[in-house]
Design an enzyme around this catalytic site. Structure first.
Site, PDB file in Angstrom:
ATOM      1  N   ASP A 164       0.580  -1.167   0.003  1.00  0.00           N
ATOM      2  CA  ASP A 164      -0.016  -0.116   0.156  1.00  0.00           C
ATOM      3  C   ASP A 164       0.905   1.173   0.222  1.00  0.00           C
ATOM      4  OD1 ASP A 164      -2.160   1.908   0.211  1.00  0.00           O
ATOM      5  OD2 ASP A 164      -3.081   0.962   1.783  1.00  0.00           O
TER       6      ASP A 164
HETATM    7  C1  BGC Z   1      -4.781   3.725   0.212  1.00  0.00           C
HETATM    8  C2  BGC Z   1      -4.895   2.498  -0.996  1.00  0.00           C
HETATM    9  C3  BGC Z   1      -4.816   3.198  -2.481  1.00  0.00           C
HETATM   10  C4  BGC Z   1      -3.463   3.789  -2.363  1.00  0.00           C
HETATM   11  C5  BGC Z   1      -3.297   4.760  -3.630  1.00  0.00           C
HETATM   12  C6  BGC Z   1      -3.453   4.271   0.178  1.00  0.00           C
HETATM   13  O1  BGC Z   1      -3.695   5.255   0.960  1.00  0.00           O
HETATM   14  O2  BGC Z   1      -5.159   2.832   1.390  1.00  0.00           O
HETATM   15  O3  BGC Z   1      -6.245   1.965  -1.163  1.00  0.00           O
HETATM   16  O4  BGC Z   1      -5.044   2.193  -3.579  1.00  0.00           O
HETATM   17  O5  BGC Z   1      -3.370   4.893  -1.367  1.00  0.00           O
HETATM   18  O6  BGC Z   1      -3.902   5.926  -3.797  1.00  0.00           O
END
Ligand code: BGC
Length: 760
Positions: A232
């Site tokens: 993530d």
């Molecule tokens: C989120 C993800 C997301 C990623 C990219 C993170 O803060 O938890 O779900 O895909 O950012 O935006």
């Protein structure tokens, strides 16, 4: 590209180039290696629309992204209980990605809704792992059918926003397997997402981004996963440990810092270069899979996709209550009250936020349908009761034949990044509903919210429609449902409790400091409310229709089976009403007797059927071992206990209409080692073991009977009931015979028997 070819390319790369591939080029791209022709590849959020950022990037949805189409969020799509529909939604999104040059769409988000307050519940599917994994499977299959990857997220146990980068979810292994891993397992095994996104949090102390047990042993070892694992955004803690544990791609860019650590670790011998090679192979395999299957003719037709978003939303809305008020008659004077009527809240905040190309409100959609008056009723930016707005709303309600109040949760009440503090709606909205129902008995409430709310007014309104965060076409769909053009067919994929304090995670909440103990174990959602026999506001699986359905003819293809067999279950569903409708048929399994603690029943399958008035269809389910099993931590495997299981067909988890029983025989014997502390009761339950102690038990019981006779009818003897004696006997450990058999049973005798028994 063949694996041989890929390996050839990797063999030509320098260590620095390979380490570089293991992190992003920028916020949204993987790195290229120009001299070898390795392309860059773009990924984008996800899940319920395309958030492609061309210019300034961020992961919180702050900067502009391209105009796109916002589909219903996960809370709604799960309520559709419709795999075909999810596949179609996935296909549409996959096509958008092809048209926009996006190789991986960052979704679906399948985390279990442990607490009703998790800020991201709107993106997640369910409190039940079968729903989560099945809806995810269909979504992944749909997107990937267009040769675009998905990223199932957030792996694993990311059930809160509070301290999301550091918190440790403390969960026992059985619960991880049965609830939290199970939400991912079916989708990963069956739909094979191109990528898996590891979560921010820690699990039992260890960051997921360096958790070899789950990233490698379970994911790859047990489930045969072949794609790459991406962090993530910002989830990397110790990069080298992470790579060794199975985390292939770090996102976003590591600005060279972690790439250098990888190079150093290989050079100083703490990391095997083969680990780097393998991560690079997994990443480039996916990069090329997309590159070589580009659809250069794909077009992002926003209007066509809006129509698709509308079709999906038609099945994500749940009719919670209908006291003969809905559908409303077209042409009647109706008051639409509440800001969400003119400006629906149709999506949540954070990384999933879509720059919608158009949004249709219910007020706009109702034009021409009926004689509508509108009153704003409340301000959604702050929770303040505005008497002037209230007076206007009351006036509008009084004059109309019926009032429809559009309420729910404003943006400030739920979002990615923080958790909710309570389960209440804004007080200004509760007050509005209370005051309107005082003057207008025909009141319907339409809710726009991403997760359950308390409804202190539920008894005083005649209808409640849960529209969830239904995407950019929700206004049109709400009108279609209000006026009967669409027959609602959504069912709740989560329980609505009466109050927050009823929730199983209430006492432990989101943890203390960086640790949250999942003391409720497997009893999440309806598994808890059922076990405690609690009243709920609306149960898991609940959802009404404008028609009625009758269930008959529940048939099992066998009444006895081994745990290695499969069971075929069929049931007839008939539309007994006057309009066409769709019904989500739910199959639950209940273990009637068990030596381990189990839920009263668990959803094991579901099917959505469409029926014309009077039409009957037979729905068929196939159940394998997993439908009857619990996770046994001694075996490290799923285990079925021999016994009877109820196969239940329900309209909801609290409305079971048909039940049949099957006897399942276990083919697995759990090895037991008996000791001097083994209880008589446990030995008596084991056909094999009890033979060894028959003589001792008999002698002891005879001795006790003789003692009782000698004691006659003394006051003390009278106080001893047969039940009490039996219980004392059952709860006595074997060593008790040494103390209570007047020397007849010795320690040596017992040890000798135990040795023989355990040797078998
Ligand atoms: C989120 C993800 C997301 C990623 C990219 C993170 O803060 O938890 O779900 O895909 O950012 O935006």
């Amino acid at each position: 590209m063949t694996q041989e070819k890929l390996k050839e390319i990797i063999a030509q790369m320098t260590l620095e180039e390979k380490a570089g591939i293991c992190s992003g080029d920028d916020f949204w791209h993987t790195k290229s290696v120009e001299r070898l022709g390795v392309p860059r590849s773009m990924v984008s959020d996800g899940p319920h629309g395309l958030r492609k950022q061309d210019l300034k990037a961020d992961h919180l949805g702050v900067n502009e992204s391209i105009k796109a189409v916002c589909f219903p969020a996960g809370c709604g799509t799960a309520a559709s209980f419709n795999r075909d529909l999810m596949r179609k939604m996935g296909e549409t999104l996959g096509n958008e990605c092809q048209a926009e040059g996006v190789s991986v769409l960052l979704g679906p988000a399948v985390n279990i809704k442990r607490s009703h307050l998790c800020g991201r519940n709107f993106e997640y599917y369910s409190e039940d792992p079968v729903v989560a994994t099945e809806i995810a499977t269909a979504y992944i299959e749909g997107v990937q059918s267009k040769n675009v990857g998905t990223s199932i997220k957030h792996f694993l146990a990311n059930n809160q926003e509070t301290r999301r980068l550091t918190v440790s979810a403390e969960i026992d292994e059985r619960t991880i397997r049965e609830i939290y891993l199970a939400a991912f397992e079916g989708a990963i095994r069956n739909a094979k997402p191109w990528t898996v996104m590891c979560s921010y949090n820690r699990l039992n102390g260890l960051h997921l981004s360096e958790n070899k047990t789950y990233l490698t042993d379970v994911l790859r070892g047990e489930w045969g996963y072949e794609g790459y694992v991406v962090s993530d955004w910002g989830a990397v803690n110790e990069r080298v440990q992470g790579l060794a544990a199975g985390l292939d791609l770090e996102m976003p860019s590591a600005n060279g810092v972690n790439d250098r650590l990888i190079v150093e670790a290989v050079q100083n011998g703490t990391l095997d270069e083969a680990v780097v090679d393998e991560a690079v192979r997994r990443i480039l395999n996916i990069v090329y899979r997309y590159e070589e299957n580009r659809d250069h003719n794909a077009v992002f037709d926003r209007d066509a996709d809006h129509a698709m978003a509308r079709k999906v939303a038609e099945e994500t809305v749940v009719l919670l209550k209908n006291d003969s008020i809905l559908p409303l008659a077209e042409g009647d004077e109706i008051a639409f009250i509440g800001k969400f009527a003119s400006k629906p809240r149709y999506q949540g905040g954070g990384s999933s936020h879509i720059n919608s190309h158009k949004v249709v409100s219910a007020l706009e959609a109702a034009e021409g349908m009926s004689n509508i008056t509108y009153a704003q009723g409340y301000i959604d930016e702050e929770d303040r009761i505005d008497e002037a707005l209230l007076a206007e709303a009351i006036e509008a309600a009084k004059k109309a034949k019926a009032a429809v109040i559009f309420a729910g949760l404003p943006d400030a009440f739920e979002s990615e990044g923080f958790d909710r503090e309570h389960m209440r709606m804004p007080e200004c909205q509760n007050e509005l509903i209370r005051r309107v129902t005082e003057v207008q008995p025909n009141t319907v409430v339409v809710l726009h919210n991403g997760s359950p709310v308390e409804m202190p007014w539920a008894d005083s309104v005649k209808g409640i429609i849960e529209a969830y965060l239904g995407g950019q076409a929700i206004g049109e769909v709400v009108c279609d449902i209000l006026f009967g053009k669409v027959n609602p067919s959504g069912k709740l994929a989560e329980t609505f409790p009466i109050k927050l304090e009823d929730n199983p995670s209430y006492l432990t909440g989101f943890g203390e400091k960086d640790c949250v103990k999942y003391t409720e174990g497997i009893f999440v959602g309806y598994r808890y409310y059922d076990k405690k026999n609690m009243d709920v506001l609306f149960p898991f699986g609940h959802g009404l229709s404008y028609t009625t359905f009758a269930y008959t003819n529940l048939k099992l293809d066998k009444t006895t089976m081994a745990d290695t067999d499969t069971l075929t279950v069929s049931v007839d569903v008939t539309n007994t009403g006057k309009v066409a409708g769709k019904e989500a048929v739910q199959l639950y399994v209940s273990d009637k007797e068990s030596t381990v603690l189990r839920p009263v029943k668990e959803l094991k399958d579901f099917a959505k059927v469409e029926l014309a008035p009077g039409e009957t269809k037979t729905v068929t389910f196939t159940l394998g071992k997993r439908a009857f099993a619990y996770y046994n931590t001694e075996l490290n495997d799923w285990h079925v206990e021999t016994g009877d299981f109820d196969i239940m067909i329900g309209k909801s988890s609290r409305d079971i209409v048909l039940t049949e029983t099957v006897t399942v025989t276990s083919t697995v014997r759990i090895p037991v080692v008996y000791t001097l502390n083994s209880l008589v009761g446990d030995i008596l339950e084991d056909e094999h073991a009890k033979v060894y102690f028959e003589n001792i038990f008999q002698q002891y019981n005879e001795m006790k009977a003789a003692e009782a006779e000698a004691a006659g009818t003394s006051a003390g003897a009278e106080a001893i009931t047969e039940d009490m004696e039996a219980a004392m006997f059952q709860n006595m450990p074997l060593r008790g015979f040494i103390s209570f058999s007047d020397g007849k049973v010795t320690r040596e005798m017992l040890l000798q028997i135990l040795e023989q028994l355990n040797a078998k």
